[in-house]
Design a protein around this motif. Structure first.
Motif, PDB file in Angstrom:
ATOM      1  N   GLY A  37     -10.518  -5.230  10.944  1.00 31.23           N
ATOM      2  CA  GLY A  37     -10.438  -3.967  10.057  1.00 31.23           C
ATOM      3  C   GLY A  37      -9.010  -3.241  10.388  1.00 31.23           C
ATOM      4  N   ARG A  38      -8.393  -3.305  11.706  1.00 30.49           N
ATOM      5  CA  ARG A  38      -7.060  -2.989  12.072  1.00 30.49           C
ATOM      6  C   ARG A  38      -6.137  -3.910  11.213  1.00 30.49           C
ATOM      7  N   ARG A  39      -6.620  -5.020  11.404  1.00 29.58           N
ATOM      8  CA  ARG A  39      -5.703  -6.018  10.750  1.00 29.58           C
ATOM      9  C   ARG A  39      -5.287  -5.738   9.212  1.00 29.58           C
ATOM     10  N   LEU A  40      -6.343  -5.308   8.454  1.00 29.53           N
ATOM     11  CA  LEU A  40      -6.254  -4.859   6.995  1.00 29.53           C
ATOM     12  C   LEU A  40      -5.344  -3.588   7.024  1.00 29.53           C
ATOM     13  N   ALA A  41      -5.161  -2.908   8.064  1.00 27.83           N
ATOM     14  CA  ALA A  41      -4.246  -1.728   7.983  1.00 27.83           C
ATOM     15  C   ALA A  41      -2.855  -2.302   8.281  1.00 27.83           C
ATOM     16  N   ALA A  42      -2.593  -3.280   8.682  1.00 29.87           N
ATOM     17  CA  ALA A  42      -1.182  -3.841   8.948  1.00 29.87           C
ATOM     18  C   ALA A  42      -0.417  -4.057   7.728  1.00 29.87           C
ATOM     19  N   GLY A  43       0.905  -3.905   7.907  1.00 30.42           N
ATOM     20  CA  GLY A  43       1.757  -4.164   6.873  1.00 30.42           C
ATOM     21  C   GLY A  43       2.147  -3.052   6.076  1.00 30.42           C
ATOM     22  N   HIS A  44       1.803  -1.798   6.272  1.00 30.25           N
ATOM     23  CA  HIS A  44       2.090  -0.588   5.330  1.00 30.25           C
ATOM     24  C   HIS A  44       3.249  -0.025   6.245  1.00 30.25           C
ATOM     25  N   THR A  45       4.292  -0.722   6.404  1.00 29.99           N
ATOM     26  CA  THR A  45       5.514  -0.192   7.320  1.00 29.99           C
ATOM     27  C   THR A  45       5.940   1.177   6.533  1.00 29.99           C
ATOM     28  N   GLY A  46       6.493   1.069   5.404  1.00 32.31           N
ATOM     29  CA  GLY A  46       7.011   2.160   4.913  1.00 32.31           C
ATOM     30  C   GLY A  46       6.284   3.460   5.237  1.00 32.31           C
ATOM     31  N   GLU A  47       4.965   3.450   4.638  1.00 30.58           N
ATOM     32  CA  GLU A  47       3.894   4.447   4.716  1.00 30.58           C
ATOM     33  C   GLU A  47       3.752   5.060   5.836  1.00 30.58           C
ATOM     34  N   ALA A  48       3.777   3.939   7.114  1.00 36.01           N
ATOM     35  CA  ALA A  48       3.609   4.227   8.342  1.00 36.01           C
ATOM     36  C   ALA A  48       4.515   5.032   9.022  1.00 36.01           C
ATOM     37  N   PHE A  49       5.791   4.787   8.470  1.00 35.96           N
ATOM     38  CA  PHE A  49       6.999   5.551   9.059  1.00 35.96           C
ATOM     39  C   PHE A  49       7.216   6.917   8.193  1.00 35.96           C
TER      40      PHE A  49
END
Length: 265
Positions: A37-49
């Motif tokens: 599940g954590r891996r599914l949340a990866a890749g959202h770099t712009g939103e995360a910052f």
């Protein structure tokens, strides 16, 4: 013939331990689901910052202490900051596992309760990680914080673009703090030692470490505490049993019961 009424003695009932194979499969399954599940949340770099900027500004509006004040204490010496990094990297999973194993062997009823609470908190955290990807403060330039693990070591993370083992944009809530707090609460509830309240030092130390190493914001710990509080309100702990010493203590002598004279006549 005389007869005397005598109080009956009830044997303490010890809850049966859940089958160990089932528990191992269940815990392993929950862990794998969480990691996937954590891996599914990866890749959202712009939103995360963007979310990290928002969290940082909210903390300032709330006038929470600066995370940098905690980090400044660690940076007084290389040894202290390395100890903090090592604590962050090595204590989280082993301490929680040891807690569950001890409960399973010594307090089966409390084990089932603790496992349910930890599973509920972890599941809720996964939902929040998916809904709110968040870059940790060590990645946010506005914080001015040092990535202590990268600079001083040891580090459990690689560069975010090449780290395929963890999702580094899952800062909120902090399961490091949430699990540590549950370990302390579980041991306080399940034991009777006068020293049991010292277990609360574990989440306190964990909080200082996760903030001082710039892996989490204060709000990450607050969110974890709120999720844990909700889980504890919904999943009630069993009553504590008397300790071995208490069970072995001589029972109080009951008041003498009336003798039925001539009951056989």
């Amino acid at each position: 013939m005389n007869a005397r009424t005598e109080p009956g003695e009830a044997e303490p009932v010890t809850p049966a331990r859940p089958p160990i194979v089932r528990e191992l499969l269940l815990v392993a399954g929950l862990f794998l689901v969480y990691k996937l599940g954590r891996r599914l949340a990866a890749g959202h770099t712009g939103e995360a910052f963007r979310n990290a900027d928002d969290v940082w500004h909210v903390e300032r509006l709330l006038r929470l202490p600066q995370e940098g004040s905690v980090q400044a204490l660690l940076l007084h010496g290389d040894t202290l900051v390395k100890v903090a990094n090592t604590y962050y990297a090595t204590v989280h999973f082993p301490a929680t596992l040891a807690f569950l194993v001890w409960l399973y062997l010594r307090r089966p009823a409390h084990y089932v309760w603790a496992r349910r609470v930890l599973a509920a908190v972890t599941a809720a955290a996964l939902v929040l990680h998916l809904a709110l990807p968040l870059a940790p403060p060590r990645m946010l330039a506005a914080t001015g914080l040092v990535d202590t693990a990268r600079v001083y070591g040891p580090s459990v993370y690689g560069p975010p673009r090449t780290d395929h083992l963890s999702n580094q944009f899952a800062a909120m809530p902090s399961l490091h703090f949430g699990w540590a707090l549950m370990v302390a609460i579980g041991l306080v509830v399940a034991t009777r030692s006068r020293w049991r309240w010292l277990w609360l030092l574990h989440p306190l130390l964990t909080l200082l470490v996760i903030v001082g190493t710039a892996n989490h914001y204060w709000l990450d710990a607050i969110a974890a505490g709120a999720l844990l509080g909700l889980a504890l309100a919904l999943i009630h702990a069993p009553r504590r049993k008397a300790t071995t010493a208490e069970r072995g203590a001589p029972a109080p002598v009951p008041a003498e019961q009336p003798v039925l004279v001539g009951a056989g006549r």
